[in-house]
Design an enzyme around this catalytic site. Structure first.
Site, PDB file in Angstrom:
ATOM      1  N   ASP A 132       0.847  -1.204   0.000  1.00 16.33           N
ATOM      2  CA  ASP A 132       0.000   0.000   0.000  1.00 16.33           C
ATOM      3  C   ASP A 132       0.874   1.242   0.000  1.00 16.33           C
ATOM      4  O   ASP A 132       0.570   2.233   0.661  1.00 16.33           O
ATOM      5  CB  ASP A 132      -0.924   0.000   1.219  1.00 16.33           C
ATOM      6  CG  ASP A 132      -2.013   1.071   1.134  1.00 16.33           C
ATOM      7  OD1 ASP A 132      -2.406   1.436   0.004  1.00 16.33           O
ATOM      8  OD2 ASP A 132      -2.456   1.542   2.194  1.00 16.33           O
ATOM      9  N   ASP A 142       3.314   2.361   8.069  1.00 13.86           N
ATOM     10  CA  ASP A 142       2.125   1.532   7.835  1.00 13.86           C
ATOM     11  C   ASP A 142       2.472   0.232   7.120  1.00 13.86           C
ATOM     12  O   ASP A 142       2.017  -0.031   6.010  1.00 13.86           O
ATOM     13  CB  ASP A 142       1.063   2.306   7.049  1.00 13.86           C
ATOM     14  CG  ASP A 142       0.472   3.458   7.843  1.00 13.86           C
ATOM     15  OD1 ASP A 142       0.583   3.436   9.076  1.00 13.86           O
ATOM     16  OD2 ASP A 142      -0.093   4.380   7.229  1.00 13.86           O
TER      17      ASP A 142
END
Length: 290
Positions: free
Chosen positions: A218, A235
């Site tokens: 991502d 993340d």
């Protein structure tokens, strides 16, 4: 390669192969503390519930979440909580004071609010979670422990990520990059100076991550931050191993997103060339943009 954006180096003595240790997602000490509910824990839980920064979260923080925080305090990883840094759909991040008086980030995943199906898409096919069940709490615990393991592996590979410190159940403690009053900025929030150099740092981190057997999954300007001239990848909860059935699809998407962003910033960047650079032989040092 310039060190203008603070590129880190891989840790010496680390070699990566195809070995993946299964990550335990069974009950941990926090679950046992929550079940016992002794007086010390009850008093701690009530103090935490009464704290201003947690009042709005009482409906989504179960006793085991408070027990996880309690255990992290007992173990010396958290001394005191500060205010919230960010509130997301699946997790809240708080500033806290760590055991060595350093500022840390405490990321708390909300069991009831997490996107169970989204998480399973990234967990299924990961050799570390071959026996993952369908219990929602177990899936969220697996996700948090995966994020911790991914951060450890990325750090060893020489990718600048927040340093992982400790994990308990659905609570992750890690380095706080910047502080609330001087927080790190997402690349989406800034105009990048010297975008070509920044792009070269990011693509090298992508290649190192791939050589360590991981794909971010991502990666974009929203998961890259800059602070004091240093680029940091964040993340990594959804990062998958290169053996995941969707690893190539995720990597190509990462390459497109990263290349498109830096091209808009003025860098010479192309998604297909970036993919070739990231997946190329270790001896290659081509610029990937010709």
């Amino acid at each position: 390669m310039t060190d203008e954006f603070g590129m880190v180096e891989p840790q010496e003595g680390e070699a990566f192969g195809d070995e993946w240790e299964e990550i335990d997602v069974s009950d941990d000490e926090a679950d046992r503390i929550a079940r016992r509910k002794d007086r010390d824990f009850d008093e701690f839980r009530m103090r935490l519930k009464d704290a201003d920064q947690f009042k709005v979260e009482q409906s989504v923080f179960d006793d085991a979440t408070f027990a996880a925080i309690y255990k992290l305090v007992q173990d010396g990883h958290i001394d005191a909580f500060g205010g919230p840094i960010s509130t997301g759909k699946e997790a809240n991040v708080f500033e806290a004071l760590g055991g060595d008086d350093a500022d840390v980030a405490v990321k708390i995943y909300r069991i009831n609010a997490s996107d169970f199906r989204h998480m399973r898409d990234y967990l299924e096919g990961d050799p570390r979670f071959e026996n993952i069940g369908h219990d929602k709490g177990q899936v969220v615990r697996a996700w948090v422990r995966k994020e911790f393991a991914n951060l450890e592996r990325a750090q060893r590979a020489g990718v600048r990520v927040p340093k992982p410190i400790a994990v308990q159940r659905n609570v992750l403690v890690m380095e706080l990059v910047g502080v609330v009053d001087d927080r790190a900025r997402r690349l989406s929030e800034v105009r990048v100076e010297n975008p070509q150099t920044a792009y070269e740092v990011v693509r090298e981190y992508m290649r190192r991550l791939h050589r360590a057997g991981l794909v971010h999954g991502d990666l974009s300007e929203y998961n890259l931050i800059i602070h004091d001239g240093e680029l940091v990848v964040i993340d990594l909860g959804q990062a998958v191993t290169v053996h995941h059935p969707n690893a190539e699809e995720f990597l190509r998407r990462d390459c497109r997103n990263v290349a498109n962003f830096f091209r808009r910033q003025g860098a010479d960047a192309d998604g297909d060339s970036l993919y070739e650079f990231v997946t190329g032989d270790e001896g290659e040092d081509g610029d990937g943009d010709e």
